[in-house]
Design a protein around this motif. Structure first.
Motif, PDB file in Angstrom:
ATOM      1  N   ILE A 109       0.828  -1.206   0.000  1.00 57.19           N
ATOM      2  CA  ILE A 109       0.000   0.000   0.000  1.00 57.19           C
ATOM      3  C   ILE A 109       0.868   1.265   0.000  1.00 57.19           C
ATOM      4  CG2 ILE A 109      -0.311   0.311   2.518  1.00 57.19           C
ATOM      5  CD1 ILE A 109      -3.317   0.333   0.350  1.00 57.19           C
ATOM      6  N   LEU A 121       1.589   1.835  -3.695  1.00 59.75           N
ATOM      7  CA  LEU A 121       0.554   1.420  -4.642  1.00 59.75           C
ATOM      8  C   LEU A 121       0.142   2.551  -5.592  1.00 59.75           C
ATOM      9  CD1 LEU A 121      -1.232  -1.016  -5.296  1.00 59.75           C
ATOM     10  CD2 LEU A 121      -2.931  -0.076  -3.771  1.00 59.75           C
ATOM     11  N   ASP A 145       0.586 -15.755  -4.890  1.00 62.16           N
ATOM     12  CA  ASP A 145      -0.384 -15.427  -3.845  1.00 62.16           C
ATOM     13  C   ASP A 145      -0.853 -13.967  -3.879  1.00 62.16           C
ATOM     14  OD1 ASP A 145      -1.831 -16.167  -1.485  1.00 62.16           O
ATOM     15  OD2 ASP A 145      -0.405 -14.979  -0.329  1.00 62.16           O
ATOM     16  N   PHE A 164      -2.327 -10.320  -4.161  1.00 62.34           N
ATOM     17  CA  PHE A 164      -3.684  -9.922  -4.528  1.00 62.34           C
ATOM     18  C   PHE A 164      -3.853  -8.419  -4.726  1.00 62.34           C
ATOM     19  CE2 PHE A 164      -8.041  -8.731  -3.264  1.00 62.34           C
ATOM     20  CZ  PHE A 164      -8.732  -9.374  -4.275  1.00 62.34           C
ATOM     21  N   MET A 165      -3.216  -7.600  -3.885  1.00 69.15           N
ATOM     22  CA  MET A 165      -3.540  -6.177  -3.907  1.00 69.15           C
ATOM     23  C   MET A 165      -3.141  -5.491  -5.208  1.00 69.15           C
ATOM     24  SD  MET A 165      -2.495  -3.172  -1.274  1.00 69.15           S
ATOM     25  CE  MET A 165      -3.576  -3.414   0.109  1.00 69.15           C
ATOM     26  N   ASN A 205      -5.317  -6.680  -7.986  1.00 68.57           N
ATOM     27  CA  ASN A 205      -6.655  -6.105  -7.923  1.00 68.57           C
ATOM     28  C   ASN A 205      -6.670  -4.669  -8.450  1.00 68.57           C
ATOM     29  OD1 ASN A 205      -9.365  -6.186  -7.370  1.00 68.57           O
ATOM     30  ND2 ASN A 205      -9.125  -5.582  -5.230  1.00 68.57           N
ATOM     31  N   ALA A 206      -5.564  -3.952  -8.225  1.00 65.87           N
ATOM     32  CA  ALA A 206      -5.528  -2.551  -8.633  1.00 65.87           C
ATOM     33  C   ALA A 206      -5.184  -2.390 -10.117  1.00 65.87           C
ATOM     34  CB  ALA A 206      -4.506  -1.794  -7.785  1.00 65.87           C
ATOM     35  N   PHE A 207      -4.340  -3.278 -10.657  1.00 69.64           N
ATOM     36  CA  PHE A 207      -3.770  -3.035 -11.982  1.00 69.64           C
ATOM     37  C   PHE A 207      -4.452  -3.786 -13.114  1.00 69.64           C
ATOM     38  CE2 PHE A 207       0.676  -2.082 -10.039  1.00 69.64           C
ATOM     39  CZ  PHE A 207       0.159  -0.941  -9.486  1.00 69.64           C
ATOM     40  N   ILE A 250      -7.690 -13.319  -8.457  1.00 71.51           N
ATOM     41  CA  ILE A 250      -8.775 -12.453  -8.912  1.00 71.51           C
ATOM     42  C   ILE A 250      -9.862 -13.289  -9.573  1.00 71.51           C
ATOM     43  CG2 ILE A 250      -9.339 -10.480 -10.370  1.00 71.51           C
ATOM     44  CD1 ILE A 250      -7.363  -9.567  -8.487  1.00 71.51           C
ATOM     45  N   LEU A 252      -3.530 -20.162  -0.712  1.00 75.54           N
ATOM     46  CA  LEU A 252      -3.562 -18.768  -1.157  1.00 75.54           C
ATOM     47  C   LEU A 252      -4.345 -17.926  -0.146  1.00 75.54           C
ATOM     48  CD1 LEU A 252      -4.311 -18.915  -4.975  1.00 75.54           C
ATOM     49  CD2 LEU A 252      -2.144 -18.848  -3.805  1.00 75.54           C
ATOM     50  N   TYR A 292      -5.951  -6.962   4.119  1.00 70.25           N
ATOM     51  CA  TYR A 292      -6.756  -6.411   3.028  1.00 70.25           C
ATOM     52  C   TYR A 292      -7.494  -7.509   2.268  1.00 70.25           C
ATOM     53  CZ  TYR A 292      -7.779  -4.651  -1.617  1.00 70.25           C
ATOM     54  OH  TYR A 292      -8.398  -4.351  -2.780  1.00 70.25           O
ATOM     55  N   PHE A 337      -7.021   1.832  -0.236  1.00 70.33           N
ATOM     56  CA  PHE A 337      -7.241   1.271  -1.560  1.00 70.33           C
ATOM     57  C   PHE A 337      -8.504   1.865  -2.181  1.00 70.33           C
ATOM     58  CE2 PHE A 337      -8.445  -1.761  -4.746  1.00 70.33           C
ATOM     59  CZ  PHE A 337      -7.257  -2.271  -5.222  1.00 70.33           C
TER      60      PHE A 337
END
Lengths: 332, 310
Positions: free
Chosen positions: A159, A162, A264, A266-267, A270-272, A283, B133, B250, B269
């Motif tokens: 974050i 990000l 693994d 995710f963040m 999820n954003a890109f 995702i 995961l 998150y 986010f």
């Protein structure tokens, strides 16, 4: 010796209680079951409590995972009527996963995940191995400080960077000569491509590779390298012919950790990534619940498939995984 | 230790830098160059940019011009109730899950440290939750918590803890969700704690337990006077690592709820990618960054102390 003393004491106790009258078994010591409640001198738990603890540990560890698997083998009606174990086992969910309406997207997601994980690992390893060697073997000013700075980069959360990373991917990545304004290469916008993820994942996997490999390199005896100097090797050859081959297990472990980390994540993903062409497995699986209704069968089947590689790798390469974990750079 | 050696060489040749040293430094620079370039490009510059943008009004979508507004982003965040709700929940989640992981991990490590037949098997299976995961873990627990037909409801009905007509929606309120998220996190991350503490336990000599027993120490006294003091360095490392890991929660939350005020990361986010308030999101990201940085300082201190003790 201590155990002998224990036994002698217990024998004495048994005698005074007059238990020897009950036969040869009692005379030998105390009843067998009492052994279950007595810890040996170097142990902490008496066997009874040990096994109670182990059974609880096993049940709590395995039950949710087994539930994931049994759910993936159940029909929809059974899932919705609350059968924890399917009365009729079916592979229908897996068949739908790979041949149904969304199969193309799922297979694409697997391919994306593999691509991202492999390229992140290759990129981080190729660059990181040199830096790790420098940190482990060459003395230079600010060495420890820089190594701890690398560790800090590894641990800082995604974050933190990000938002600027997102803008960077939107505008395209520039490879330039610093402070000169000379641009060698300007990429097109990278949002919704796997390359955005490769670059983003390198932010945590490269520092991780350096930290872990530097630790492994330090365990190779310095004498071996010095012997190769005597044979006329220079540093580079010594590195490739002595240090790298000897730390192959460490290199393999590092590569596996990097693969697992990228698999693994995710963040950033999820954003890109918004398009099916660029989505990764986490995702894609999350979209079975939510975006396209609630298909628990598909979710559990997909989740099981996606988790199988990391679970299998962790079990097969257990020793390396644990050594990497205790080296202290793994994001908890 | 290595740093000490370096100073010693420097002292020997305080005024002359030998040719070998120059060569070494050159090689080090060459080896580090790609890493420095890449990390500068994708880590140092971005984190610097995020610091700069946190002082700007920088919205992508509404077409307003980007302009310097000083500390306004920070003031707005500190004045917003959303941030404080998210902060409280994150702290609550972090404390609850890390405390539980420490206790369970400690006792699991003690169990698995003892010698018994089949120990390898038991040590192996505990790694399974950790390897899952993160997002699948979230989805799996979401499935377990489904009202009516999820495993939790089914088991509680089976044990007659819930009456036949009771059917609670476990993930109904955002405040209650944090407990359920904590359970999911505890399940996944306790093995991590266990394995680090298990490695620490290897270094405690068995004679210590033996002599404690001679002094008449029972189970709890052995723990209190032998295990815990000896294990303290590992406990500290594991604890700080997990605190940093839990604070950034998150992934699981996106599965359990659409409510971004459940964690600071989620809220950040959301500011960034739902409203595209990039300035404000950067400012909020810095709260997480500073918090984790403080923990990193503690962590590095702990690592250094452990290394010196060896």
């Amino acid at each position: 010796m201590l155990r002998q003393r224990d036994r002698a004491l217990d024998g004495a106790r048994a005698t005074t209680a007059g238990e020897d009258a009950r036969g040869p078994r009692a005379r030998k010591g105390y009843p067998v079951w009492r052994k279950w409640f007595r810890a040996r001198s170097t142990d902490l738990f008496p066997p009874f409590y040990l096994w109670v603890g182990l059974i609880l540990l096993t049940v709590f560890t395995l039950a949710p995972f087994v539930y994931l698997f049994t759910s993936s083998l159940s029909e929809k009606q059974e899932l919705l009527s609350g059968h924890l174990v399917p009365h009729r086992v079916t592979l229908d969910n897996y068949v739908r996963l790979f041949t149904g309406a969304g199969a193309g997207d799922f297979i694409h997601a697997i391919r994306n995940s593999v691509t991202v994980a492999v390229w992140t690992t290759v990129f981080s390893m190729v660059i990181g191995v040199f830096a790790a060697y420098a940190f482990a073997r060459i003395r230079f000013p600010l060495r420890m400080t820089s190594l701890f700075a690398v560790l800090a980069m590894q641990i800082l959360p995604s974050i933190s960077i990000l938002v600027p990373m997102y803008v960077m991917m939107r505008n395209g990545v520039q490879i330039d000569l610093p402070f000169t304004g000379v641009v060698l290469y300007q990429s097109p916008p990278l949002l919704d491509t796997v390359w955005a993820l490769v670059i983003a994942y390198t932010t945590f996997s490269l520092p991780f590779v350096i930290w872990l490999l530097a630790g492994y390199f330090q365990t190779i005896p310095l004498e071996l390298e010095e012997a190769s100097y005597v044979d006329g090797c220079n540093r580079l050859r010594a590195m490739f012919q002595v240090v790298l081959p000897l730390s192959l297990p460490g290199i393999a472990a590092t590569a596996i950790f990097t693969l697992l980390g990228a698999w693994d994540e995710f963040m950033f993903a999820n954003a890109f990534t918004q398009t099916y062409a660029s989505k990764t497995l986490p995702i894609a699986i999350s979209e079975f619940i939510g975006k396209h209704g609630m298909d628990w069968g598909l979710m559990t089947a997909g989740g099981f498939i996606a988790s199988l590689p990391p679970v299998a790798i962790s079990l097969l390469l257990y020793r390396y995984i644990v050594s990497g974990m205790t080296a202290g750079g793994v994001k908890g | 230790m290595a740093a000490q050696m370096a100073t010693r060489t420097n002292q020997k040749h305080r005024f002359t830098i030998t040719r070998r040293q120059w060569r070494d430094w050159g090689l080090a620079a060459l080896f580090l160059l790609p890493t420095v370039y890449v990390l500068a490009k994708i880590f140092v510059v971005p984190i610097y940019e995020s610091a700069v943008w946190s002082f700007y009004h920088y919205n992508l979508l509404d077409g307003t011009p980007t302009r310097f507004i000083g500390l306004r982003n920070y003031q707005e965040i500190l004045a917003s109730s959303d941030f404080w709700v998210a902060f409280d929940r994150t702290v609550y989640f972090t404390v609850v899950s890390v405390a539980a992981e420490l206790v369970f991990g400690f006792f699991s490590a003690l169990l698995l440290h003892q010698m018994f037949p089949g120990r390898t098997f038991f040590r192996a299976i505990i790694i399974i939750p950790w390897a899952l995961l993160t997002l699948v873990n979230g989805l799996l627990w979401d499935w377990i918590y489904q009202p009516g037909f999820g495993a939790l409801s089914v088991i509680l009905h089976g044990l007659h803890i819930l009456g036949p007509h009771q059917d609670p929606v476990w993930l109904g309120s955002s405040a209650g969700i944090m407990n359920f998220v904590a359970v999911a996190d505890i399940w996944k991350m306790t093995p991590f704690m266990t394995l680090i503490l298990l490695a620490g336990l290897q270094s405690i000599p068995g004679e210590l337990y033996e002599s404690a027993m001679m002094d008449g120490a029972g189970f709890w006294k052995k723990l209190r006077y032998v295990t815990i003091p000896q294990l303290m360095p590992s406990i500290l490392v594991a604890l700080v690592l997990r605190l940093m890991g839990a604070f950034r929660v998150y992934d699981i939350l996106t599965v359990f709820t659409g409510d971004p005020t459940t964690s600071v990361s989620y809220l950040t986010f959301n500011y960034a990618f739902r409203y595209f308030y990039l300035g404000k999101a950067s400012a909020m990201a810095w709260f997480s960054t500073l918090f984790i940085l403080a923990l990193i300082v503690v962590y590095i201190w702990a690592l250094k102390r452990n290394a010196d003790a060896q």
